[in-house]
Enzyme design. Structure first.
Site, PDB file in Angstrom:
ATOM      1  N   ASP A  81     -81.605 -42.441 -47.558  1.00  0.00           N
ATOM      2  CA  ASP A  81     -81.260 -41.319 -48.443  1.00  0.00           C
ATOM      3  C   ASP A  81     -80.055 -41.675 -49.297  1.00  0.00           C
ATOM      4  OD1 ASP A  81     -83.171 -39.232 -47.778  1.00  0.00           O
ATOM      5  OD2 ASP A  81     -82.236 -39.203 -45.803  1.00  0.00           O
ATOM      6  N   MET A 101     -81.752 -39.004 -54.288  1.00  0.00           N
ATOM      7  CA  MET A 101     -81.362 -37.620 -54.605  1.00  0.00           C
ATOM      8  C   MET A 101     -80.158 -37.702 -55.538  1.00  0.00           C
ATOM      9  SD  MET A 101     -81.949 -35.908 -50.853  1.00  0.00           S
ATOM     10  CE  MET A 101     -81.873 -37.465 -49.950  1.00  0.00           C
ATOM     11  N   GLY A 133     -80.111 -32.703 -49.354  1.00  0.00           N
ATOM     12  CA  GLY A 133     -78.661 -32.821 -49.372  1.00  0.00           C
ATOM     13  C   GLY A 133     -78.022 -33.110 -48.029  1.00  0.00           C
ATOM     14  N   PHE A 134     -78.584 -32.545 -46.965  1.00  0.00           N
ATOM     15  CA  PHE A 134     -77.973 -32.730 -45.648  1.00  0.00           C
ATOM     16  C   PHE A 134     -79.043 -32.884 -44.581  1.00  0.00           C
ATOM     17  CE2 PHE A 134     -74.786 -30.513 -48.135  1.00  0.00           C
ATOM     18  CZ  PHE A 134     -73.625 -31.209 -47.835  1.00  0.00           C
ATOM     19  N   GLY A 135     -78.769 -33.716 -43.586  1.00  0.00           N
ATOM     20  CA  GLY A 135     -79.665 -33.866 -42.459  1.00  0.00           C
ATOM     21  C   GLY A 135     -79.464 -32.745 -41.458  1.00  0.00           C
ATOM     22  N   GLY A 136     -80.411 -32.632 -40.527  1.00  0.00           N
ATOM     23  CA  GLY A 136     -80.281 -31.672 -39.443  1.00  0.00           C
ATOM     24  C   GLY A 136     -80.646 -30.251 -39.774  1.00  0.00           C
ATOM     25  N   MET A 174     -77.546 -40.259 -52.091  1.00  0.00           N
ATOM     26  CA  MET A 174     -77.072 -38.995 -52.674  1.00  0.00           C
ATOM     27  C   MET A 174     -75.805 -39.249 -53.476  1.00  0.00           C
ATOM     28  SD  MET A 174     -77.559 -36.463 -49.408  1.00  0.00           S
ATOM     29  CE  MET A 174     -78.853 -36.754 -48.200  1.00  0.00           C
ATOM     30  N   ASP A 192     -90.339 -34.534 -45.595  1.00  0.00           N
ATOM     31  CA  ASP A 192     -88.974 -34.903 -45.220  1.00  0.00           C
ATOM     32  C   ASP A 192     -88.151 -33.637 -45.060  1.00  0.00           C
ATOM     33  OD1 ASP A 192     -86.434 -35.944 -44.940  1.00  0.00           O
ATOM     34  OD2 ASP A 192     -86.354 -36.897 -46.908  1.00  0.00           O
ATOM     35  N   GLY A 193     -87.603 -33.457 -43.849  1.00  0.00           N
ATOM     36  CA  GLY A 193     -86.728 -32.319 -43.588  1.00  0.00           C
ATOM     37  C   GLY A 193     -87.159 -31.521 -42.378  1.00  0.00           C
ATOM     38  N   GLY A 194     -86.398 -31.612 -41.310  1.00  0.00           N
ATOM     39  CA  GLY A 194     -86.705 -30.836 -40.112  1.00  0.00           C
ATOM     40  C   GLY A 194     -87.931 -31.305 -39.358  1.00  0.00           C
ATOM     41  N   GLY A 233     -85.130 -37.776 -38.984  1.00  0.00           N
ATOM     42  CA  GLY A 233     -83.761 -38.252 -38.828  1.00  0.00           C
ATOM     43  C   GLY A 233     -83.210 -37.990 -37.455  1.00  0.00           C
ATOM     44  N   SER A 234     -82.709 -36.784 -37.228  1.00  0.00           N
ATOM     45  CA  SER A 234     -82.092 -36.460 -35.946  1.00  0.00           C
ATOM     46  C   SER A 234     -83.094 -36.506 -34.799  1.00  0.00           C
ATOM     47  CB  SER A 234     -81.423 -35.079 -36.015  1.00  0.00           C
ATOM     48  OG  SER A 234     -82.332 -34.090 -36.459  1.00  0.00           O
ATOM     49  N   HIS A 283     -84.975 -42.929 -50.957  1.00  0.00           N
ATOM     50  CA  HIS A 283     -85.147 -41.585 -51.517  1.00  0.00           C
ATOM     51  C   HIS A 283     -83.910 -41.265 -52.344  1.00  0.00           C
ATOM     52  CE1 HIS A 283     -85.493 -36.977 -50.576  1.00  0.00           C
ATOM     53  NE2 HIS A 283     -85.658 -37.250 -51.852  1.00  0.00           N
ATOM     54  N   SER A 315     -84.998 -41.807 -40.644  1.00  0.00           N
ATOM     55  CA  SER A 315     -83.998 -41.673 -41.700  1.00  0.00           C
ATOM     56  C   SER A 315     -82.627 -42.090 -41.196  1.00  0.00           C
ATOM     57  CB  SER A 315     -83.931 -40.229 -42.194  1.00  0.00           C
ATOM     58  OG  SER A 315     -82.836 -40.061 -43.066  1.00  0.00           O
ATOM     59  N   HIS A 364     -86.184 -45.098 -43.821  1.00  0.00           N
ATOM     60  CA  HIS A 364     -85.928 -44.159 -44.913  1.00  0.00           C
ATOM     61  C   HIS A 364     -84.435 -44.139 -45.226  1.00  0.00           C
ATOM     62  CE1 HIS A 364     -87.207 -40.736 -47.409  1.00  0.00           C
ATOM     63  NE2 HIS A 364     -86.059 -40.178 -47.085  1.00  0.00           N
ATOM     64  N   MET A 391     -90.415 -31.979 -50.039  1.00  0.00           N
ATOM     65  CA  MET A 391     -89.224 -31.669 -49.242  1.00  0.00           C
ATOM     66  C   MET A 391     -89.470 -30.399 -48.433  1.00  0.00           C
ATOM     67  SD  MET A 391     -86.983 -34.033 -49.667  1.00  0.00           S
ATOM     68  CE  MET A 391     -85.642 -33.198 -48.797  1.00  0.00           C
TER      69      MET A 391
END
Length: 228
Positions: free
Chosen positions: A33, A66, A140-143, A35, A173-175, A195-196, A64, A8, A31, A135
């Site tokens: 994002d 959002m 809304g936010f990465g990390g 927003m 997607d997420g964490g 992502g991170s 993606h 991401s 990916h 999700m």
């Protein structure tokens, strides 16, 4: 099914997106994002940046959205160069019509569900899709930290996909990281957005390879694979 790793760019350096896209050599998709600061409390990028990215990399773009009003905007992302476009069912006015329009324009159609949105009411829509995104954080936010309470939802979604005999990709997607990707794969996911865990690594391409290896190992022993 083949494991796919989608880095991401939300976690990348936005001043060096072309370089960051090249830094994840070996990734299946990039990916992106999008927003709008309305559907989610964050503002990222839009159609012009996607157009530029599509020219800068040979890795296909997985957008993606959002955003509010995806029925209006999603087709423009296909025209900008996205090979897969994901809209949120919570924001779409006519999800079946939108999925068909995305497909008609030549991209893969994907539908995303926020953590509190159940999959069961949308079972009949699954044949209209190429991918479903669960999700595993609030969008809304990465990390953000991975939500383990999403694992049963991933399992139920995989069961519905198998029930209907669909060739439907199941994305999370997420964490997603080396500490969580195996649990996602065991539950039924086969496409992983990171992502991170990728762009925070010293060698992003090596991070992609390591995540792929963990997911492939977990998938080989997963009950949902062994039962078929």
């Amino acid at each position: 099914m083949a494991v796919q790793i989608n880095p991401s760019i939300l976690s990348a350096d936005f001043a060096r997106l072309a370089d960051e896209a090249r830094a994840v050599e070996g990734a299946d998709w990039l990916h992106v994002d999008v927003m709008d600061n309305h559907f989610v409390p964050n503002l990222t990028l839009g159609v012009p940046v996607v157009e530029s990215l599509a020219r800068a990399t040979d890795t296909p773009l997985d957008c993606h959205l959002m955003i509010e009003a995806p029925d209006r905007w999603a087709p423009q992302y296909v025209e900008a160069g996205a090979s897969s476009v994901t809209f949120h069912v919570e924001a779409a006015a006519a999800p079946v019509r939108l999925a068909r329009e995305i497909r008609a324009k030549g991209a893969r159609a994907s539908m995303a569900l926020k953590p509190a949105t159940s999959i069961e009411p949308y079972e009949d829509l699954l044949p209209e899709l190429d991918m479903l995104l669960i999700m595993t954080v609030e969008p809304g936010f990465g990390g953000q930290a991975f939500l383990d309470i999403m694992l049963p939802k991933i399992r139920r979604t995989r069961e519905l996909i198998s029930k209907h005999g669909l060739e439907l990709w199941l994305q999370v997607d997420g964490g997603v990281s080396d500490a969580t990707i195996e649990r996602c794969a065991e539950a039924g996911a086969d496409v992983f957005v990171a992502g991170s865990a990728v762009y925070g690594a010293a060698d992003p391409a090596a991070a992609v390879r390591a995540l792929r290896a963990k997911a492939e190992s977990a998938t080989q022993h997963a009950a949902w694979v062994c039962d078929h």
